[in-house]
Design a protein around this motif. Structure first.
Motif, mmCIF file in Angstrom:
data_model
loop_
_atom_site.group_PDB
_atom_site.id
_atom_site.type_symbol
_atom_site.label_atom_id
_atom_site.label_comp_id
_atom_site.label_asym_id
_atom_site.label_seq_id
_atom_site.Cartn_x
_atom_site.Cartn_y
_atom_site.Cartn_z
ATOM 1 N N LEU A 140 -4.759 0.714 8.090
ATOM 2 C CA LEU A 140 -3.636 0.115 7.388
ATOM 3 C C LEU A 140 -2.740 1.239 6.867
ATOM 4 O O LEU A 140 -3.196 2.105 6.124
ATOM 5 N N ILE A 141 -1.480 1.233 7.282
ATOM 6 C CA ILE A 141 -0.582 2.339 6.973
ATOM 7 C C ILE A 141 0.182 2.072 5.687
ATOM 8 O O ILE A 141 0.250 0.923 5.205
ATOM 9 N N PRO A 142 0.785 3.115 5.089
ATOM 10 C CA PRO A 142 1.618 2.908 3.905
ATOM 11 C C PRO A 142 2.714 1.886 4.198
ATOM 12 O O PRO A 142 3.312 1.883 5.272
ATOM 13 N N GLY A 143 2.960 1.020 3.241
ATOM 14 C CA GLY A 143 3.943 -0.035 3.429
ATOM 15 C C GLY A 143 3.328 -1.367 3.820
ATOM 16 O O GLY A 143 3.981 -2.414 3.733
ATOM 17 N N ILE B 13 0.038 -7.972 5.822
ATOM 18 C CA ILE B 13 1.277 -8.076 6.579
ATOM 19 C C ILE B 13 1.736 -6.661 6.899
ATOM 20 O O ILE B 13 1.865 -5.826 6.002
ATOM 21 N N SER B 14 1.972 -6.402 8.177
ATOM 22 C CA SER B 14 2.381 -5.061 8.579
ATOM 23 C C SER B 14 3.365 -5.136 9.737
ATOM 24 O O SER B 14 3.266 -6.014 10.597
ATOM 25 N N LEU C 34 0.816 -1.206 0.000
ATOM 26 C CA LEU C 34 0.000 0.000 0.000
ATOM 27 C C LEU C 34 0.856 1.266 0.000
ATOM 28 O O LEU C 34 1.920 1.323 0.600
ATOM 29 N N ALA C 35 0.329 2.282 -0.675
ATOM 30 C CA ALA C 35 0.916 3.621 -0.641
ATOM 31 C C ALA C 35 -0.188 4.588 -0.243
ATOM 32 O O ALA C 35 -1.341 4.424 -0.626
ATOM 33 N N GLY C 36 0.143 5.594 0.549
ATOM 34 C CA GLY C 36 -0.857 6.575 0.960
ATOM 35 C C GLY C 36 -1.643 6.112 2.174
ATOM 36 O O GLY C 36 -1.518 4.972 2.621
#
Length: 259
Positions: A146-149, A222-223, A138-140
């Protein structure tokens, strides 16, 4: 064979627009609309384009697809893409990872075997073996929390008509590229998908189904960022999201009425 007359009559009634109202929007006499629907006259190209905009249908579909008997073209069974997959030495299907930097090239390379083989691969044994998976970074911040990355893993959706409203999907589109959104399926009604961000600062928007090249239903993520209980925010409910979509549709109707 042109289906203009029957499609015009069917779509106008479906949208609850009278002949007089449509005539006013097109700046023609009501009798002209009647003539179009009876097949006694055909609109000029400029008027035809306006009709397609008002009825939210492409000119090609309006003219050559029997919408009343076959339904919207986007809702029909489409030809399946030939997916490029990767397997390990034990013939198990790996998950290809499309990172943020790779996502820009994915729109042109998703059907290119050489490009796809250059992507990173991994395997998650707990996922069902009855589906093909792909991972997207993800971006943005449009899909908080859910965060970027964050890496979202999606299972391939064969037919867009099978998209379930309110679920989250990764869509590969001709106009927006690779996006991760909560999707509402209005293909049977107007041939479009409505994309909603979980971050309320981003406005929902629609995408014509024919612009969608691939759809992947989100199954896991996955984060490296762990949730903080103190940062909890009330998530948007499906009812809230539905209200947002309805507001957008009403705004679109008002804008078209002004035109």
């Amino acid at each position: 064979m042109s289906f203009l007359a029957s499609n015009l009559r069917f779509l106008r009634k479906q949208k609850d627009i009278t002949q007089t109202q449509l005539a006013d929007q097109l700046s023609v006499q009501r009798t002209m609309i009647s003539a179009y629907e009876d097949g006694r006259s055909e609109p000029k190209i400029g008027t035809l384009k306006k009709i397609s905009e008002i009825l939210e249908v492409s000119v090609e579909e309006l003219l050559f697809h029997d919408i009343e008997s076959q339904g919207r073209k986007a809702a029909q069974k489409r030809n399946l893409n030939i997916l490029t997959i990767a397997v390990d030495e034990e013939d198990r299907e790996n998950i290809l990872l499309v990172g943020q930097k790779a996502s820009a090239g994915y729109l042109n390379g998703f059907a290119d075997r050489e490009y796809m083989q250059g992507l990173q691969q991994f395997h998650i044994p707990t996922l069902s073996k009855n589906a093909t998976y792909r991972a997207f970074e993800l971006a943005g911040d449009s899909m908080l929390p859910l965060i970027p990355g964050t890496i979202v893993i999606g299972s391939y959706v064969d037919q867009l008509r099978d998209i379930k409203s309110g679920k989250t999907y990764i869509l590969v589109t001709q106009t927006e590229g690779v996006v991760y959104k909560r999707v509402f399926n209005y293909i049977a009604d107007n041939g479009k998908l409505y994309l909603v961000s979980d971050n309320e600062h981003y406005k929902p928007y629609d995408v014509p189904a024919e612009d969608v090249l691939e759809a992947w239903e989100a199954k896991a993520f996955i984060s490296t960022d762990f949730p903080n209980p103190g940062d909890k925010k009330k998530p948007l409910s499906l009812e809230d999201l539905g209200d947002m979509i309805q507001d957008i549709q009403e705004d679109l109707k008002r804008l078209k009425a002004r035109d």
